[in-house]
Design an enzyme around this catalytic site. Structure first.
Site, PDB file in Angstrom:
ATOM      1  N   ASP A  75       0.796  -1.221   0.000  1.00 27.41           N
ATOM      2  CA  ASP A  75       0.000   0.000   0.000  1.00 27.41           C
ATOM      3  C   ASP A  75       0.833   1.277   0.000  1.00 27.41           C
ATOM      4  OD1 ASP A  75      -2.392  -1.369  -0.043  1.00 27.41           O
ATOM      5  OD2 ASP A  75      -2.499  -1.530   2.141  1.00 27.41           O
ATOM      6  N   ASP A  91      -6.456  -4.973  -6.375  1.00 28.71           N
ATOM      7  CA  ASP A  91      -6.175  -3.610  -5.913  1.00 28.71           C
ATOM      8  C   ASP A  91      -4.734  -3.194  -6.181  1.00 28.71           C
ATOM      9  OD1 ASP A  91      -7.906  -5.317  -4.402  1.00 28.71           O
ATOM     10  OD2 ASP A  91      -8.193  -3.784  -2.875  1.00 28.71           O
TER      11      ASP A  91
END
Length: 368
Positions: free
Chosen positions: A86, A143
């Site tokens: 992330d 993602d």
């Protein structure tokens, strides 16, 4: 955008009083306070700053610049993290914006450091960047396509071809393994770390392993559009178009553009409730605007733009805009986001990422 400025300026001062030790993640519209997460613990923490960078680009003021910068500076340490994929989300939604607009070398250095950190998660056997750390196997989620922007941008700025190659390999493998023949997506692919073979394909936030989680499909559209932006590799563009067409063909109706949280959840039933996911709609709309600009067929380009505008208009309607509901008190923009899977995780809530991508979509539309 004016409404976003009002809501998030109030939030800025609330979090400034807390010394910017945590940032908003999700919030229930009927409650005053957001659920917040520490600086180093969420893919969402760059979006608070990112909303102000979007606002700055839309209508620059010194006040907005200060708020964007104040919210960004605490995120610098994220660039050193190697235990999460992330880092791309966080750094590019904050420092990525800042460098693009201001070209300050210290911001570029943060991007370079973050790219170096993210690259440590790449496996030459799997040809992907690890998403979640797990003892089960090498896990990659759809993602993760969004984190490739960090590697592509750092490569572009430094001429480091290795980072470009890692990102390209990840996108290319994902194109073959995460998509079904109809261009819908699996959420998670588990690989064998030793030989790179696929062990299984499943969902963590969707309705079922065979279903299509709508936010995952939005990440796919947006992510492959970004990959094409940097590579001009036609198959990436084709995959983004295919994924976008799947998304559009599975909206609730021709007059209802806000998807349910999973395309295959039984939302047609009058007995079983299924929530929407405004964050998926906002992510998709923003990606669709950019995607439309790479398409040479005018009919398809107009089709994508018309649908992106329709989604933004619906998100800004009384059905979803927090401003228009007299019972809502949370400082946010849109309600009815769903974390997934429903009903195990929170639903019918505001999400900082939904608000971020809505402001990004509006900004992109304003430039056309």
């Amino acid at each position: 955008m004016g409404y976003a400025n009002v809501q998030y300026t109030i939030l800025y001062y609330q979090y400034r009083d807390l010394s910017f030790q945590s940032f908003p993640f999700i919030g229930h519209p009927l409650q005053t306070d957001w659920i917040s997460l520490p600086i180093l613990h969420s893919f969402t923490n760059g979006f608070f700053s990112g909303i102000f960078w979007n606002l700055l680009e839309f209508n620059a003021t010194q006040t907005i610049l200060k708020m964007a910068t104040d919210l960004m500076v605490p995120l610098a340490s994220v660039a050193h993290l190697t235990d999460t994929h992330d880092v791309g989300f966080v750094i590019m939604s904050s420092f990525g914006h800042a460098y693009r607009l201001l070209k300050l070398p210290e911001y570029l250095q943060i991007i370079i450091t973050a790219a170096s950190s993210l690259s440590t998660r790449y496996s030459s056997e799997v040809r992907c960047i690890r998403s979640w750390d797990s003892k089960e196997g090498f896990l990659v989620i759809i993602d993760n396509m969004m984190n490739l922007e960090l590697l592509f941008e750092a490569s572009y700025q430094t001429n480091n071809q290795t980072w470009h190659n890692l990102a390209w390999q990840h996108a290319n493998r994902t194109m073959y393994e995460h998509f079904r023949p109809d261009n819908s997506t699996y959420h998670v692919v588990e690989y064998n770390e030793t030989d790179g073979s696929v062990i299984r394909k499943y969902t963590a936030q969707g309705y079922a392993d065979w279903s299509t989680w709508s936010r995952g499909q939005a990440w796919a559209v947006h992510g492959f559009t970004i990959a094409y932006r940097y590579t001009k590799y036609q198959p990436f563009l084709d995959k983004a178009i295919g994924a976008a067409n799947y998304f559009l063909s599975h909206l609730p109706s021709s007059t209802d553009s806000i998807t349910y949280w999973d395309f295959d959840a039984p939302h047609n039933s009058t007995i079983v409730y299924q929530p929407r996911d405004t964050s998926a709609a906002a992510i998709f709309a923003s990606g669709l605007v950019e995607l439309s600009q790479y398409i040479t067929v005018e009919e398809t380009k107009d089709y994508f733009l018309t649908n992106a505008k329709s989604i933004v208009d619906q998100l800004a309607s009384p059905a979803y805009l927090i401003l228009d509901n007299k019972d809502y008190i949370l400082r946010a923009m849109i309600a009815n986001g769903t974390q997934g899977p429903y009903p195990d995780k929170p639903y019918d809530l505001a999400t900082v990422f939904g608000d971020y991508y809505l402001t990004q979509a509006v900004l992109r539309l304003s430039k056309l």
